[in-house]
Write a protein that holds these residues in place. Structure first.
Motif, PDB file in Angstrom:
ATOM      1  N   LEU A 141       0.832  -1.212   0.000  1.00 13.99           N
ATOM      2  CA  LEU A 141       0.000   0.000   0.000  1.00 13.99           C
ATOM      3  C   LEU A 141       0.863   1.257   0.000  1.00 13.99           C
ATOM      4  CD1 LEU A 141      -3.034  -0.295   2.462  1.00 13.99           C
ATOM      5  CD2 LEU A 141      -3.096   0.256   0.046  1.00 13.99           C
ATOM      6  N   ALA A 142       1.898   1.243   0.832  1.00 12.35           N
ATOM      7  CA  ALA A 142       2.777   2.414   0.950  1.00 12.35           C
ATOM      8  C   ALA A 142       3.447   2.722  -0.387  1.00 12.35           C
ATOM      9  CB  ALA A 142       3.829   2.174   2.024  1.00 12.35           C
ATOM     10  N   ALA A 150       8.642   3.364   5.940  1.00 11.75           N
ATOM     11  CA  ALA A 150       7.307   3.876   5.606  1.00 11.75           C
ATOM     12  C   ALA A 150       6.950   5.039   6.528  1.00 11.75           C
ATOM     13  CB  ALA A 150       6.266   2.768   5.723  1.00 11.75           C
ATOM     14  N   ILE A 151       7.269   4.863   7.829  1.00 12.70           N
ATOM     15  CA  ILE A 151       6.976   5.923   8.805  1.00 12.70           C
ATOM     16  C   ILE A 151       7.795   7.173   8.483  1.00 12.70           C
ATOM     17  CG2 ILE A 151       7.213   6.579  11.244  1.00 12.70           C
ATOM     18  CD1 ILE A 151       6.559   3.594  11.918  1.00 12.70           C
ATOM     19  N   THR A 152       9.055   6.967   8.102  1.00 15.62           N
ATOM     20  CA  THR A 152       9.932   8.114   7.782  1.00 15.62           C
ATOM     21  C   THR A 152       9.380   8.905   6.599  1.00 15.62           C
ATOM     22  OG1 THR A 152      11.827   6.823   8.529  1.00 15.62           O
ATOM     23  CG2 THR A 152      12.312   8.770   7.201  1.00 15.62           C
ATOM     24  N   TYR A 153       8.940   8.202   5.542  1.00 18.39           N
ATOM     25  CA  TYR A 153       8.504   8.890   4.327  1.00 18.39           C
ATOM     26  C   TYR A 153       7.043   9.337   4.356  1.00 18.39           C
ATOM     27  CZ  TYR A 153      12.898   7.513   2.158  1.00 18.39           C
ATOM     28  OH  TYR A 153      14.230   7.366   1.860  1.00 18.39           O
ATOM     29  N   LEU A 154       6.177   8.542   5.007  1.00 15.03           N
ATOM     30  CA  LEU A 154       4.744   8.845   4.977  1.00 15.03           C
ATOM     31  C   LEU A 154       4.241   9.472   6.271  1.00 15.03           C
ATOM     32  CD1 LEU A 154       3.360   5.587   3.308  1.00 15.03           C
ATOM     33  CD2 LEU A 154       3.530   7.844   2.267  1.00 15.03           C
ATOM     34  N   GLY A 155       5.038   9.340   7.333  1.00 10.07           N
ATOM     35  CA  GLY A 155       4.575   9.823   8.635  1.00 10.07           C
ATOM     36  C   GLY A 155       3.890   8.712   9.418  1.00 10.07           C
ATOM     37  N   ASP A 190      -6.063  11.077   7.272  1.00  7.52           N
ATOM     38  CA  ASP A 190      -5.854   9.744   7.847  1.00  7.52           C
ATOM     39  C   ASP A 190      -7.053   9.295   8.673  1.00  7.52           C
ATOM     40  OD1 ASP A 190      -3.195   9.131   6.888  1.00  7.52           O
ATOM     41  OD2 ASP A 190      -2.559  10.836   8.072  1.00  7.52           O
ATOM     42  N   TYR A 191      -7.596  10.214   9.474  1.00  5.69           N
ATOM     43  CA  TYR A 191      -8.814   9.888  10.234  1.00  5.69           C
ATOM     44  C   TYR A 191      -9.932   9.513   9.271  1.00  5.69           C
ATOM     45  CZ  TYR A 191      -7.155  11.778  14.729  1.00  5.69           C
ATOM     46  OH  TYR A 191      -6.485  12.000  15.896  1.00  5.69           O
ATOM     47  N   ALA A 192     -10.038  10.324   8.191  1.00  8.21           N
ATOM     48  CA  ALA A 192     -11.131  10.120   7.237  1.00  8.21           C
ATOM     49  C   ALA A 192     -10.998   8.762   6.549  1.00  8.21           C
ATOM     50  CB  ALA A 192     -11.142  11.249   6.203  1.00  8.21           C
ATOM     51  N   PHE A 193      -9.777   8.412   6.158  1.00 10.50           N
ATOM     52  CA  PHE A 193      -9.549   7.125   5.484  1.00 10.50           C
ATOM     53  C   PHE A 193      -9.954   5.965   6.399  1.00 10.50           C
ATOM     54  CE2 PHE A 193      -6.977   3.427   4.392  1.00 10.50           C
ATOM     55  CZ  PHE A 193      -7.167   3.324   3.020  1.00 10.50           C
ATOM     56  N   THR A 194      -9.476   5.999   7.634  1.00 12.31           N
ATOM     57  CA  THR A 194      -9.765   4.895   8.558  1.00 12.31           C
ATOM     58  C   THR A 194     -11.251   4.826   8.891  1.00 12.31           C
ATOM     59  OG1 THR A 194      -7.568   5.163   9.496  1.00 12.31           O
ATOM     60  CG2 THR A 194      -9.083   3.828  10.752  1.00 12.31           C
TER      61      THR A 194
END
Length: 281
Positions: A58-59, A76-81, A134-138
């Motif tokens: 997904l990332a 993934a965390i480094t690039y996407l947050g 992100d809230y909206a997606f989840t």
């Protein structure tokens, strides 16, 4: 017709449901917290190879347009947050969590197609509204999770509700209330409580059919509109699907014009294709 169910009946069956991986529970519980030790969580997730593989696919999808290929959760965390990566992990885990095929008439794949499309649309809407994507997606992904609770815990009751809906050409919500005595919103809230979802998620799940209810919150309005758009675009490919009535209050609150909606439709369709290829294969 079987005896109707109560909210307490639903709550009593929740322990029989499959549980999410412990690390995903931790991620969901920490959604409103800022002081989470990211490296510890990244390490925990990486122990679950299937979950890691899905999350990284997904990332690396065009959804996020990364210029580099990420090969670890930490990257993934480094690039996407952290927020975005946490949502991808949640999406990867939840879509693989529930068994399919126990309820006659219930189309498991169509359910997830609708949920993924709503997540994609909610994310696009949130960006337009400068709301947390992100809230909206989840919330979009989980808005109908109560249907899976009812299907998993009460398959015979639910197949009666599906038959009733078809006979009366009604909305599924009305069929649930008539046949079961509870609906997927009640069941979704019970699960949100059981799995310790954040208040943000609970409000969105609880208000997505009634965004005008006091305290429903703006996210419920976004999910409500996204849900209707996705039904109208027929992305779940369900025969005789009905587009739910749209709250004028929610529609007005978003305040978007026709040109922007056309853009949102196109983007939703593209993102849906991409996400469903990863999550449903």
């Amino acid at each position: 017709m079987s005896n109707t169910l109560s909210y307490d009946d639903v709550v009593r069956t929740l322990d029989d449901l499959p549980s999410l991986p412990a690390v995903v529970m931790e991620l969901l519980n920490s959604i409103d917290q800022e002081d989470v030790d990211i490296s510890v969580l990244a390490k925990k997730v990486s122990y679950d190879q299937a979950l890691t593989a899905k999350t990284l696919r997904l990332a690396n999808s065009s959804l996020y347009g990364l210029q580099v290929k990420v090969t670890t959760i930490q990257q993934a965390i480094t690039y996407l947050g952290f927020q975005t990566t946490r949502n991808l992990i949640t999406a990867a885990a939840v879509t693989g969590c529930f068994a399919e095929g126990h309820c006659p008439g219930f189309d498991h794949k169509a359910f997830w197609r609708h949920s993924i499309a709503t997540a994609a649309c909610a994310k696009v809407l949130a960006r337009q509204m400068r709301f947390n994507q992100d809230y909206a997606f989840t919330a979009g992904l989980l808005h109908d999770i109560g249907r899976l609770v009812l299907v998993s815990c009460f398959p015979n009751h639910y197949s009666e509700a599906i038959a009733w809906r078809e006979q009366h050409d009604a909305y599924m919500l009305d069929a649930e209330r008539t046949v079961l005595g509870v609906d997927h919103v009640d069941a979704g809230l019970a699960l949100a409580e059981h799995w310790n979802f954040s208040d943000t998620m609970r409000l969105a799940i609880g208000g997505h059919h009634d965004p005008e209810a006091p305290g429903a919150g703006f996210l419920a309005a976004i999910i409500h509109v996204a849900d209707a758009i996705v039904h109208a675009l027929d992305l779940a490919q369900v025969q005789d699907d009905l587009v739910p009535p749209v709250s004028t209050v929610a529609w007005t609150a978003l305040g978007l014009d026709e040109e922007i909606y056309l853009q949102i439709f196109r983007e939703t369709e593209l993102q849906y294709e991409e996400i469903s290829m990863v999550l449903l294969t």
